[in-house]
Design a protein around this motif. Structure first.
Motif, mmCIF file in Angstrom:
data_model
loop_
_atom_site.group_PDB
_atom_site.id
_atom_site.type_symbol
_atom_site.label_atom_id
_atom_site.label_comp_id
_atom_site.label_asym_id
_atom_site.label_seq_id
_atom_site.Cartn_x
_atom_site.Cartn_y
_atom_site.Cartn_z
ATOM 1 N N GLU A 110 0.831 -1.209 0.000
ATOM 2 C CA GLU A 110 0.000 0.000 0.000
ATOM 3 C C GLU A 110 0.861 1.254 0.000
ATOM 4 O OE1 GLU A 110 -2.428 -0.422 3.403
ATOM 5 O OE2 GLU A 110 -3.855 -1.808 2.470
ATOM 6 N N ASP A 111 1.969 1.240 0.795
ATOM 7 C CA ASP A 111 2.862 2.405 0.830
ATOM 8 C C ASP A 111 3.494 2.646 -0.532
ATOM 9 O OD1 ASP A 111 2.285 2.869 3.446
ATOM 10 O OD2 ASP A 111 4.043 1.811 4.233
ATOM 11 N N ARG A 112 3.908 1.546 -1.193
ATOM 12 C CA ARG A 112 4.521 1.722 -2.516
ATOM 13 C C ARG A 112 3.513 2.291 -3.518
ATOM 14 N NH1 ARG A 112 6.904 -3.288 -1.123
ATOM 15 N NH2 ARG A 112 5.338 -4.441 -2.322
ATOM 16 N N ILE A 113 2.297 1.798 -3.435
ATOM 17 C CA ILE A 113 1.264 2.300 -4.349
ATOM 18 C C ILE A 113 0.956 3.762 -4.048
ATOM 19 C CG2 ILE A 113 -1.167 2.057 -4.972
ATOM 20 C CD1 ILE A 113 -0.851 -0.958 -4.454
ATOM 21 N N ARG A 114 0.894 4.103 -2.734
ATOM 22 C CA ARG A 114 0.597 5.493 -2.366
ATOM 23 C C ARG A 114 1.688 6.436 -2.847
ATOM 24 N NH1 ARG A 114 1.221 8.984 1.980
ATOM 25 N NH2 ARG A 114 2.570 7.521 3.058
ATOM 26 N N GLU B 140 0.568 9.415 -5.139
ATOM 27 C CA GLU B 140 0.457 10.732 -4.521
ATOM 28 C C GLU B 140 1.723 11.571 -4.592
ATOM 29 O OE1 GLU B 140 -0.822 9.961 -0.555
ATOM 30 O OE2 GLU B 140 -2.912 9.627 -1.126
ATOM 31 N N PHE B 141 2.865 11.023 -4.987
ATOM 32 C CA PHE B 141 4.112 11.777 -4.946
ATOM 33 C C PHE B 141 4.780 11.785 -6.321
ATOM 34 C CE2 PHE B 141 3.370 10.870 -0.545
ATOM 35 C CZ PHE B 141 3.870 11.978 0.137
ATOM 36 N N LEU C 46 7.835 11.371 -8.666
ATOM 37 C CA LEU C 46 8.996 10.489 -8.570
ATOM 38 C C LEU C 46 10.307 11.241 -8.641
ATOM 39 C CD1 LEU C 46 7.834 7.512 -10.828
ATOM 40 C CD2 LEU C 46 7.856 7.654 -8.336
ATOM 41 N N LEU C 47 10.356 12.360 -9.354
ATOM 42 C CA LEU C 47 11.603 13.093 -9.528
ATOM 43 C C LEU C 47 11.971 13.882 -8.282
ATOM 44 C CD1 LEU C 47 13.953 14.090 -11.316
ATOM 45 C CD2 LEU C 47 12.427 15.922 -12.110
ATOM 46 N N THR C 48 11.029 14.652 -7.750
ATOM 47 C CA THR C 48 11.338 15.575 -6.635
ATOM 48 C C THR C 48 10.918 15.043 -5.276
ATOM 49 O OG1 THR C 48 9.213 16.690 -6.893
ATOM 50 C CG2 THR C 48 11.079 17.543 -8.176
ATOM 51 N N ARG C 49 10.145 13.938 -5.256
ATOM 52 C CA ARG C 49 9.596 13.380 -4.019
ATOM 53 C C ARG C 49 8.635 14.360 -3.339
ATOM 54 N NH1 ARG C 49 9.979 8.105 -4.621
ATOM 55 N NH2 ARG C 49 12.084 7.470 -5.199
ATOM 56 N N LEU C 50 8.102 15.297 -4.104
ATOM 57 C CA LEU C 50 7.109 16.231 -3.584
ATOM 58 C C LEU C 50 5.711 15.673 -3.853
ATOM 59 C CD1 LEU C 50 8.491 19.682 -4.800
ATOM 60 C CD2 LEU C 50 8.637 18.720 -2.500
ATOM 61 N N PRO C 51 4.698 16.095 -3.057
ATOM 62 C CA PRO C 51 3.319 15.705 -3.357
ATOM 63 C C PRO C 51 2.934 16.147 -4.774
ATOM 64 C CG PRO C 51 3.453 16.657 -1.168
ATOM 65 C CD PRO C 51 4.794 16.859 -1.796
ATOM 66 N N ASN C 52 2.161 15.277 -5.456
ATOM 67 C CA ASN C 52 1.716 15.640 -6.796
ATOM 68 C C ASN C 52 0.398 16.410 -6.720
ATOM 69 O OD1 ASN C 52 -0.205 13.714 -6.242
ATOM 70 N ND2 ASN C 52 0.665 12.164 -7.598
ATOM 71 N N ARG C 53 -0.226 16.647 -7.869
ATOM 72 C CA ARG C 53 -1.434 17.473 -7.893
ATOM 73 C C ARG C 53 -2.572 16.839 -7.086
ATOM 74 N NH1 ARG C 53 -3.784 21.487 -11.226
ATOM 75 N NH2 ARG C 53 -1.922 21.565 -12.543
ATOM 76 N N ALA C 54 -2.700 15.524 -7.153
ATOM 77 C CA ALA C 54 -3.794 14.856 -6.430
ATOM 78 C C ALA C 54 -3.659 15.067 -4.926
ATOM 79 C CB ALA C 54 -3.806 13.364 -6.760
ATOM 80 N N LEU C 55 -2.434 14.835 -4.381
ATOM 81 C CA LEU C 55 -2.224 15.031 -2.949
ATOM 82 C C LEU C 55 -2.315 16.501 -2.581
ATOM 83 C CD1 LEU C 55 -1.659 13.764 -0.249
ATOM 84 C CD2 LEU C 55 0.788 13.783 -0.765
ATOM 85 N N LEU C 56 -1.871 17.386 -3.476
ATOM 86 C CA LEU C 56 -2.009 18.830 -3.242
ATOM 87 C C LEU C 56 -3.478 19.201 -3.054
ATOM 88 C CD1 LEU C 56 -0.957 21.786 -3.283
ATOM 89 C CD2 LEU C 56 -1.263 21.730 -5.750
ATOM 90 N N ASN C 57 -4.351 18.696 -3.944
ATOM 91 C CA ASN C 57 -5.781 19.000 -3.821
ATOM 92 C C ASN C 57 -6.330 18.515 -2.478
ATOM 93 O OD1 ASN C 57 -6.163 20.292 -6.275
ATOM 94 N ND2 ASN C 57 -6.485 18.386 -7.390
#
Length: 965
Positions: free
Chosen positions: A527-531, A535-536, A538-549
């Motif tokens: 589950e952690d790998r899928i999350r 949600e993150f 891959l390049l910057t390890r920052l939250p992506n747009r979905a997690l930002l929303n």
């Protein structure tokens, strides 16, 4: 003869046996009643003799038990009463500190807010003047200690009492271990015995805004003494019977309570009373020291209300008991003669009862025999029917047991072969059995856990509240299911899916708890790998747009509930595509990783940084009190992202364009806020890149104007855009000009005049007020010297000075050099400061003001009465001038209250030899009233508006003000 028992003759045999037993018992009962009647008379008089002693002792024991119970109750309340009192006082102190913090935080410097809290707590006393509040920080440094202020600021970390206990560490541990508050016991010097330590109890609470502990304490002995006095007064009023009362002695021989001889109280028993009384009192105290007991002795019978008089001698019985917590001997006593009427009444009642009972004995025995025969017959019939039914149930039960044995065999097979771990406990949650899967999953052997409790598996990841809620659900519903973290035998923490069920019997009583669980570690890792993938970035390890929303939606919900604001920043890196296309994606990726790293360093832990795609990033700033709070972060981001990027030994200059939207001003949902911030970002690119723009037109204009003023001020001196205006100060009696106040104006090139209230605060915030203030002082002194050279009457020059100027270590030297450079006397200059300056506890300000006074420069307190300063500042600082604020003068001719206030200010100034100057005089009526009240100098539009230097020179040349109708 052997009797053969069968199903047919068993009822008859049972009936015959029952009748025989009943007849024998009835006859025995009749005979026993007769024997009892005969012997009761013989025992009667013996009981009467024993009754007196027994009742007397029981009465004394009952009263003594009640008295000791009350004393024990009073003693037990000592610590709880003290704890409640300490907690109540500390709660009041915490409320005081929090109220001051909530009111002043953000409006004053932190040091000033702390000082206000300390000074509010310092004078408070309670517990008969012996109680006070102390404040320490979590490092053991003393912040407030009213009884030893010299210790404030020093560390008390290693302070110990006479037992070796570290006092400060105990107080801090009480806060840490008690969820923010707690009690701590230690020993300290008591006021009555400064060389010996006594037990003391303290209550402390954590004041989170400054990481302080605030507390108070008191000595246990003082509260014990209070309870003892209360107990003695209660026993003094305690009477039982006609002659029963209490006496109390200390184990040291002091008479603490004796209602017959109150004049003996407080004295040693050997110093008062007759020799016989001394002997008896000594024996009672000695008996109490040995543990207590009964005592009989002759004693004066004294009527109630005639304490101290002597009466006839009577035999007195006393019950003595020692109460060790207070080292006292309690004596409950009464005279024997008090029980004689009761004994006589009991003797008569017993004789009458025995005489009237005998005729009924024979009748009762006969009736009992008849009823027993009838009851035995019917009982025998009933027991026969029950026997047949019981035989049928035995047969059915045997068949049930056979079926259950088969079911148990199947259950045991399931228990042994299940892939799930299974644990069975008793109602007290002691482990009774575990299956092989339990041992395989946890690493524990069965014999290691049987008899233990499941808490040995606890991982410490769940708090007590979690387990309380879990068991509450189990007791309410009989089952609980959920995910929990437990610990294996080797210490490894793992997640498991756990189900707990309750097994009850037919009466609803708990027999067992059964827990079944599966190790879900592999599922959690998947589950952690899928999350991470979902949600993150891959390049910057920052939250992506979905997690930002998702996070932005949560921030909006919290802000709406707490009446806060949220800022959303959309950042696009200017000309990044050129670098990416020309040098390759690997170089572009490294630049994007550096952008992400810089953004992480710039924001708070509660903020969110996200990569929305390509070279576009977003930042969410939650929980803002006002929009302006976002400006410092935005500026830092603009500056940091505009710095060169060193990638693969090359410097790349890439700047950001930032768009900002605010909740709720620009939208109430995540999608709208991001869309509006994106639009503002494109506007930032349109107006030249490397800047930020707010979506709201009004706020964007305000931010632009402020930045415009700040940038303009940085060049105002070089461009000679600053000018000075002067407003005359007039003697109200003679209308002669005696001085003028210097007022700063800013006339940017090609723009309208900017009022001081718009650019002075910005100058102070940015520190530009220091060079600007230096120019004002130099230019004003130069102008005054020029007027002197023209032969005009000498006047005094008043210059306003801000806090940042007073903090400069060379300000006094600069003033001295400026006056000397222009050939002016120090007495010609008046430095004006506001009340807010006095509230700043910076020692540099105090030294600067003292240095100005030593130079002979006049100090003026501006806007007196409108700030927060107290009258003590007039005593602590040597001011020469007190300026009455225009808010008191504007309604002077219509508001009697303003006249009263001004009269009080002038009276204070006169008594302290201060000159008063009234500001904002706009009419002849105001001028006349102020002159009549005793105000000596005034300024305002009634005399002249602020004018340029040339116009002021002409006014000075006339030497007085000519007023026109």
């Amino acid at each position: 003869m052997r009797i053969r028992v069968t199903d047919r003759n068993l009822p008859r045999l049972h009936l015959a046996g029952t009748l025989i037993v009943v007849v024998v018992m009835a006859l025995a009962l009749g005979v026993s009643f007769l024997l009892i009647g005969m012997t009761e008379h013989q025992r009667f008089f013996k009981r009467l003799e024993d009754s007196f002693a027994t009742k007397k002792q029981e009465r004394l024991a009952t009263e003594m038990s009640a008295a000791i119970g009350y004393i024990d109750f009073a003693q037990s309340l000592t610590e709880s009463t003290l704890k409640a009192a300490l907690k109540e006082r500390v709660s009041m102190a915490m409320q005081t500190a929090q109220a001051i913090y909530d009111r002043e935080h953000g409006r004053r410097p932190e040091a000033e807010v702390k000082r206000l809290i300390i000074e509010a707590l310092r004078p408070q006393r309670f517990f008969d003047g012996g109680g006070y509040f102390f404040v320490d920080d979590m490092e053991g440094r003393c912040v407030l200690l009213p009884i030893a202020p010299e210790r404030e600021g020093s560390s008390l970390w290693d302070n110990q009492d006479d037992t070796g206990h570290y006092i400060m560490r105990g107080l801090i541990n009480a806060v840490k271990e008690g969820d923010g508050s707690g009690y701590s016991s230690y020993r300290w010097y008591s006021p009555g015995s400064p060389k010996a330590m006594s037990d003391k109890l303290a209550y402390v609470a954590h004041f989170a805004p400054y990481d302080w502990i605030i507390g108070t304490g008191d000595y246990l002995q003082r509260w014990h003494d209070m309870r003892l006095r209360e107990g003695l007064e209660r026993l003094r009023a305690w009477k039982f019977g006609d002659t029963g009362h209490f006496a109390v002695f200390g184990l040291d021989g002091k008479i603490l309570l004796q209602t017959q001889w109150p004049e003996h109280e407080g004295k040693h028993y050997t110093s008062v009373g007759t020799d016989e009384m001394k002997r008896i009192r000594g024996e009672l105290i000695a008996l109490g020291a040995k543990g207590g007991g009964l005592a009989e002795y002759p004693w004066n019978r004294v009527d109630p209300g005639k304490a101290g008089e002597r009466g006839e001698i009577g035999n007195r019985t006393s019950l003595v008991k020692v109460y060790k917590p207070w080292n006292i001997v309690v004596v409950a006593s009464l005279f024997e003669q008090e029980m004689e009427p009761a004994i006589a009444a009991e003797r008569t009642a017993i004789i009458e009862s025995v005489s009237s009972r005998l005729p009924f004995v024979a009748l009762a025995a006969g009736m009992a025999l008849l009823l027993a025969i009838v009851a035995s017959y019917f009982f025998s019939r009933w027991i026969s029917r029950q026997l047949r039914a019981y035989t049928q149930r035995i047969d059915a039960h045997a068949q049930t047991l056979e079926r259950q044995a088969k079911a148990l065999h199947l259950s045991a097979r399931v228990f042994e072969t299940s892939r799930e771990g299974i644990i069975i406990t008793d109602p007290e949650t002691r482990i009774l059995a575990v299956n092989p899967s339990f041992c395989e999953i946890t690493g524990f052997a069965a014999d290691e856990v049987i008899g233990q409790r499941p808490t040995l598996l606890a991982s410490s990841r769940h708090d007590k509240a979690f387990y309380r809620a879990m068991w509450k659900t189990i007791r309410a519903t009989g089952t609980w299911s959920g995910e929990i973290w437990n610990r294996k035998r080797d210490g490894t923490v793992f997640p498991e899916q756990l189900t707990i069920s309750t097994v009850r019997n037919g009466r609803g009583e708990v027999l067992h708890y059964i827990g079944t669980f599966l190790d879900v570690s592999e599922r959690k890792e998947a589950e952690d790998r899928i999350r991470q993938l979902v949600e993150f970035d891959l390049l910057t390890r920052l939250p992506n747009r979905a997690l930002l929303n998702d996070r932005l939606t949560q921030a909006i919900a919290i802000a709406e509930r707490e009446k806060k604001r949220v800022a959303v920043l959309v950042i696009d890196m200017d000309r990044f595509k050129t670098v990416n296309d020309s040098l390759g994606h690997a170089t572009g990726d490294e630049i994007l990783q550096e952008v992400a790293a810089r953004l992480r360093r710039l924001v708070r832990q509660s903020d969110t940084v996200s990569r929305m795609g390509g070279d576009e990033f977003a930042v969410v700033l939650p929980a803002l009190d006002q929009p302006a709070n976002a400006l410092p972060v935005i500026r830092k981001i603009c500056e940091a992202l505009g710095e060169p990027y060193l990638v693969r030994n090359q410097d790349f200059h890439i700047t950001p364009s930032i768009g900002v939207s605010l909740f709720p001003d620009n939208g109430t949902d995540a999608e709208t806020l991001i869309k509006n911030a994106d639009a503002a970002m494109y506007h930032a690119k349109d107006v030249g890149r490397n800047n930020f723009q707010f979506f709201t037109a009004d706020f964007n204009q305000w931010a632009t104007n402020r930045l415009h003023i700040e940038n303009g001020l940085r060049h105002a001196l070089a461009r000679k855009e600053l000018v000075l205006h002067y407003q005359p100060q007039v003697d109200l009696a003679s209308m002669r000009i005696v001085g003028c106040e210097v007022l700063l104006r800013w006339q940017p090139q090609g723009e309208a005049l900017i009022p001081p209230d718009r650019f002075i605060p910005i100058a102070e915030d940015t520190g530009l007020i220091v060079p600007i203030g230096a120019w004002v002082l130099d230019e004003a002194c130069r102008q005054l010297a020029e007027w002197d050279a023209q032969g005009t009457a000498p006047i005094r020059l008043a210059v306003n000075v801000a806090v940042p100027q007073l903090r400069q270590p060379d300000f006094v030297d600069y003033v001295r050099d400026t006056l000397a450079r222009h050939g002016l006397s120090n007495a010609r200059l008046e430095i004006e400061v506001t009340e807010s300056v006095l509230l700043d506890q910076d020692e540099r300000i105090r030294h600067t003001l003292e240095g100005l006074v030593e130079l002979g420069i006049m100090l003026s307190l501006d806007d007196f009465g409108t700030g927060y300063a107290s009258l003590s500042y007039l005593r602590n600082f040597r001011f020469d001038v007190l300026k009455i604020d225009r808010s008191f003068v504007s309604e002077l001719h219509r508001n009697p209250d303003d006249i009263t206030l001004i009269r009080a200010i002038i009276s204070i100034a006169r008594d302290m030899s201060l000159l008063t100057i009234a500001e904002g005089i706009e009419s002849a009526e105001q001028c006349a009233i102020l002159n009549e009240l005793g105000c000596r100098v005034g300024q305002g539009f009634h005399f002249s508006r602020p004018v340029p230097a040339a116009a002021m020179g002409e006014l000075i040349a006339h030497d007085y003000i000519e007023l026109t109708a």
